[in-house]
Design an enzyme around this catalytic site. Structure first.
Site, PDB file in Angstrom:
ATOM      1  N   ASN A  90       0.825  -1.222   0.000  1.00 44.00           N
ATOM      2  CA  ASN A  90       0.000   0.000   0.000  1.00 44.00           C
ATOM      3  C   ASN A  90       0.858   1.270   0.000  1.00 44.00           C
ATOM      4  O   ASN A  90       0.349   2.362   0.174  1.00 44.00           O
ATOM      5  CB  ASN A  90      -0.961   0.000   1.201  1.00 44.00           C
ATOM      6  CG  ASN A  90      -0.218   0.066   2.543  1.00 44.00           C
ATOM      7  OD1 ASN A  90       1.008   0.106   2.578  1.00 44.00           O
ATOM      8  ND2 ASN A  90      -0.971   0.089   3.627  1.00 44.00           N
ATOM      9  N   HIS A 132       3.330   1.913   2.149  1.00 44.51           N
ATOM     10  CA  HIS A 132       3.868   2.349   3.437  1.00 44.51           C
ATOM     11  C   HIS A 132       5.376   2.171   3.503  1.00 44.51           C
ATOM     12  O   HIS A 132       5.950   1.313   2.846  1.00 44.51           O
ATOM     13  CB  HIS A 132       3.146   1.690   4.619  1.00 44.51           C
ATOM     14  CG  HIS A 132       3.469   0.257   4.856  1.00 44.51           C
ATOM     15  ND1 HIS A 132       2.657  -0.580   5.582  1.00 44.51           N
ATOM     16  CD2 HIS A 132       4.522  -0.506   4.482  1.00 44.51           C
ATOM     17  CE1 HIS A 132       3.207  -1.778   5.649  1.00 44.51           C
ATOM     18  NE2 HIS A 132       4.325  -1.756   4.991  1.00 44.51           N
ATOM     19  N   GLU A 170       1.479   4.694   7.279  1.00 42.58           N
ATOM     20  CA  GLU A 170       0.424   4.188   6.414  1.00 42.58           C
ATOM     21  C   GLU A 170      -0.153   5.304   5.543  1.00 42.58           C
ATOM     22  O   GLU A 170       0.037   6.491   5.852  1.00 42.58           O
ATOM     23  CB  GLU A 170      -0.695   3.593   7.285  1.00 42.58           C
ATOM     24  CG  GLU A 170      -0.244   2.445   8.175  1.00 42.58           C
ATOM     25  CD  GLU A 170      -0.012   1.141   7.427  1.00 42.58           C
ATOM     26  OE1 GLU A 170       0.015   1.140   6.188  1.00 42.58           O
ATOM     27  OE2 GLU A 170       0.130   0.107   8.095  1.00 42.58           O
TER      28      GLU A 170
HETATM   29  P1  PGA Z   1       8.137  -7.035   2.718  1.00 44.54           P
HETATM   30  O1  PGA Z   1       7.576  -5.792   3.549  1.00 44.54           O
HETATM   31  O2  PGA Z   1       9.595  -6.797   2.556  1.00 44.54           O
HETATM   32  O3  PGA Z   1       7.850  -8.203   3.594  1.00 44.54           O
HETATM   33  O4  PGA Z   1       7.397  -7.039   1.433  1.00 44.54           O
HETATM   34  C1  PGA Z   1       7.858  -4.504   3.152  1.00 44.54           C
HETATM   35  C2  PGA Z   1       7.066  -3.554   4.000  1.00 44.54           C
HETATM   36  O5  PGA Z   1       5.904  -3.867   4.325  1.00 44.54           O
HETATM   37  O6  PGA Z   1       7.592  -2.490   4.334  1.00 44.54           O
END
Ligand code: PGA
Length: 245
Positions: free
Chosen positions: A136, A138, A143
């Site tokens: 998303n 973030h 967020e």
């Molecule tokens: P991920 O998470 O490396 O597990 O894709 C990235 C994040 O949510 O910042």
């Protein structure tokens, strides 16, 4: 922004590890901002291997992690403190007292945020911050829709982040609802930011973050305003990104 194109996950991990190790070799007392998640795991493994071979020495390094769940003890299997030990710190010679994460068990959230900001300030600031990007948009637990000017603060996780992180917990109900995170302001103060992305599921958000408008709806888009961002992505994650390099 500098962009390094990698073939696949292992290639991305090696390229990003090269950048972090160059930082530590050039400045042994570097202050590194570190992240959890699936993406940096290969990079940490690579750095640990180079440490074992004697190529990089972490004894002078200070680390300051991006975020931590509120309510989890440092030895909780799902805490980011435990993740960092298992995936990185236990395999290198960083001094444990020089590794920092927000304290998930702090009784007073406001004081904990102030303590963390003081660590950032007293360390002299982050020389290099390693970041992943959520689906998303973030960064850390900042967020969509949050303010850009915040320092370390406590956030309420969005439903999409709870669902994304559920894979590490027995069920969605077990995912903590709140987390401490460096804010966008703390992130933007890092001297260099290294962003790692891998896999087709990140292609859309990589395009929105780096080729779309800068907006709080896509927190990672603020990185377009930083003057020293290095993006390391594999072919699948970068396939929708068409910008001048
Ligand atoms: P991920 O998470 O490396 O597990 O894709 C990235 C994040 O949510 O910042």
């Amino acid at each position: 922004m500098r962009i390094y194109h990698a073939e696949h996950y292992d290639d991305m991990s090696r390229k990003a590890a090269n950048i972090l190790s160059a930082q530590v070799i050039l400045k042994p007392a570097s202050v590194l901002g570190l992240s959890t998640g699936s993406t940096p795991v290969g990079l940490y493994r690579q750095l640990a291997e180079w440490y074992r071979k004697g190529d990089v020495d972490f004894s002078g390094v200070t680390t300051v992690n991006l975020d931590e769940y509120q309510g989890l003890a440092p030895d909780d299997p799902q805490s980011y403190a435990r993740f960092m030990r298992e995936n990185f710190f236990d395999h290198i010679n960083v001094k444990r007292e020089n590794t920092h994460l927000p304290d998930g068990l702090a009784a007073d959230a406001e004081r904990e945020c102030a303590r963390y900001e003081a660590i950032l300030r007293d360390s002299g600031g982050l020389d290099m911050l390693l970041l992943g990007i959520g689906h998303n948009g973030h960064i850390g637990f900042n967020e969509p829709g949050g303010a850009f000017e915040k320092g370390t603060h406590l956030v309420t996780l969005t439903q999409s982040t709870i669902e994304a992180n559920q894979r590490f917990f027995p069920s969605a109900d077990d995912v903590p609802r709140h987390a401490y995170t460096m804010g966008i302001r703390s992130i933007m103060q890092a001297r260099t930011i290294v962003v790692v992305v891998s896999g087709a599921s990140k292609a859309g958000i990589v395009r929105r973050a780096f080729a779309g408008p800068v907006t709080p709806e896509v927190p990672a888009s603020v990185l377009q305003l930083h003057n020293n961002v290095i993006l390391v992505g594999d072919r699948e994650a970068m396939k929708q990104l068409r910008i001048e390099n």
